[in-house]
Design a protein around this motif. Structure first.
Motif, mmCIF file in Angstrom:
data_model
loop_
_atom_site.group_PDB
_atom_site.id
_atom_site.type_symbol
_atom_site.label_atom_id
_atom_site.label_comp_id
_atom_site.label_asym_id
_atom_site.label_seq_id
_atom_site.Cartn_x
_atom_site.Cartn_y
_atom_site.Cartn_z
ATOM 1 N N ILE A 280 3.021 -21.830 55.080
ATOM 2 C CA ILE A 280 4.255 -21.052 55.193
ATOM 3 C C ILE A 280 4.837 -21.171 56.598
ATOM 4 O O ILE A 280 6.052 -21.278 56.776
ATOM 5 C CB ILE A 280 4.011 -19.588 54.786
ATOM 6 N N SER B 207 0.422 -22.595 38.415
ATOM 7 C CA SER B 207 1.225 -22.372 39.628
ATOM 8 C C SER B 207 2.167 -23.542 39.873
ATOM 9 O O SER B 207 3.355 -23.353 40.155
ATOM 10 C CB SER B 207 0.326 -22.198 40.848
ATOM 11 N N SER C 275 1.997 -19.563 47.913
ATOM 12 C CA SER C 275 1.945 -18.125 47.631
ATOM 13 C C SER C 275 1.588 -17.856 46.181
ATOM 14 O O SER C 275 0.777 -16.977 45.875
ATOM 15 C CB SER C 275 3.293 -17.480 47.962
ATOM 16 N N THR C 276 2.183 -18.628 45.284
ATOM 17 C CA THR C 276 1.900 -18.451 43.859
ATOM 18 C C THR C 276 0.461 -18.840 43.541
ATOM 19 O O THR C 276 -0.233 -18.147 42.792
ATOM 20 C CB THR C 276 2.882 -19.286 43.014
ATOM 21 N N PHE D 103 11.601 -23.102 40.862
ATOM 22 C CA PHE D 103 12.167 -23.425 42.166
ATOM 23 C C PHE D 103 12.387 -24.923 42.384
ATOM 24 O O PHE D 103 12.861 -25.308 43.441
ATOM 25 C CB PHE D 103 11.279 -22.888 43.288
ATOM 26 N N THR E 234 -2.712 -20.855 53.551
ATOM 27 C CA THR E 234 -1.411 -20.413 53.045
ATOM 28 C C THR E 234 -0.502 -20.027 54.198
ATOM 29 O O THR E 234 0.677 -20.399 54.226
ATOM 30 C CB THR E 234 -1.591 -19.226 52.074
ATOM 31 N N ARG F 137 6.411 -21.406 48.512
ATOM 32 C CA ARG F 137 6.366 -20.672 47.236
ATOM 33 C C ARG F 137 5.174 -21.096 46.402
ATOM 34 O O ARG F 137 4.528 -20.271 45.759
ATOM 35 C CB ARG F 137 7.667 -20.899 46.476
ATOM 36 N N VAL G 213 6.191 -22.942 39.484
ATOM 37 C CA VAL G 213 7.000 -23.082 40.687
ATOM 38 C C VAL G 213 7.925 -24.293 40.569
ATOM 39 O O VAL G 213 9.079 -24.233 41.012
ATOM 40 C CB VAL G 213 6.108 -23.165 41.953
ATOM 41 N N PRO H 169 8.721 -19.813 54.222
ATOM 42 C CA PRO H 169 8.357 -19.042 53.028
ATOM 43 C C PRO H 169 9.224 -19.361 51.815
ATOM 44 O O PRO H 169 8.787 -19.179 50.681
ATOM 45 C CB PRO H 169 8.546 -17.590 53.460
ATOM 46 N N ASP H 170 10.443 -19.861 52.032
ATOM 47 C CA ASP H 170 11.334 -20.160 50.918
ATOM 48 C C ASP H 170 11.321 -21.627 50.521
ATOM 49 O O ASP H 170 12.093 -22.045 49.660
ATOM 50 C CB ASP H 170 12.762 -19.726 51.257
#
Length: 176
Positions: free
Chosen positions: A110, A167, A124-125, A175, A106, A121, A171, A115-116
């Motif tokens: 990232i 997830s 992370s999820t 997103f 992870t 995402r 996501v 991270p965005d």
């Protein structure tokens, strides 16, 4: 919000104090009980070491052998048809096995994508939506001497699979 910070700062010390006060009122030798618990904790940690070592060696062999890359290559065309990035497959495969290895992956995702990003995402999820099922069963069941896992492995892996799929869906919707 200051009161929330104050409450969270004092919560653990107050719980410890409450346990000590109740133990003293009930005339439980709190210090001796604490020391005995510490001894049992150390014994448990030592008994977990062989299981932990075995799991770590298995993960290292799995990654170093190229088996992970082969599995990712095998599933990549199918996953791209449904819109799942192949970069997330190694995390999905390793997460049920090892939390530490999954956290490393992870962090790598990232660090590479940000991270965005969608992948950041999603990683992370997925990290928060799944668990280290094989690790838990190997270490904890082995430590207490359970030989037959029953349906624990099946249920755990199904829950991990659902967490991975959820997830990806969540996501993608949020997103996308």
């Amino acid at each position: 919000m200051q009161w929330l910070t104050t409450v969270s700062t004092w919560m653990i010390p107050l719980i410890i104090l409450l346990v000590l006060v109740v133990g003293t009122i009930k005339q439980v030798p709190t210090y001796e009980t604490f020391v005995e618990g510490g001894k049992e904790g150390i014994k448990m940690a030592v008994s977990l070491l062989p299981f932990l070592l075995g799991m770590m060696v298995a993960i290292a062999i799995f990654r170093a052998s190229g088996a992970m890359e082969a599995i990712v290559g095998l599933f990549s065309p199918l996953l791209q048809l449904v819109g799942v990035p192949s970069d997330i497959v190694p995390l999905a495969l390793v997460r049920p096995i090892s939390g530490t290895a999954a956290l490393g992956m992870t962090t790598e995702i990232i660090g590479t994508h940000g991270p965005d990003s969608f992948l950041g995402r999603l990683a992370s999820t997925m990290q928060g939506s799944t668990d280290t099922t094989l690790y838990i069963i190997t270490v904890y069941f082995g430590a207490v001497g359970i030989k037959r896992m029953g349906d624990a492995l099946k249920v755990g892996l199904i829950a991990d699979f659902i967490g991975i799929i959820a997830s990806i869906i969540v996501v993608s919707i949020v997103f996308g």
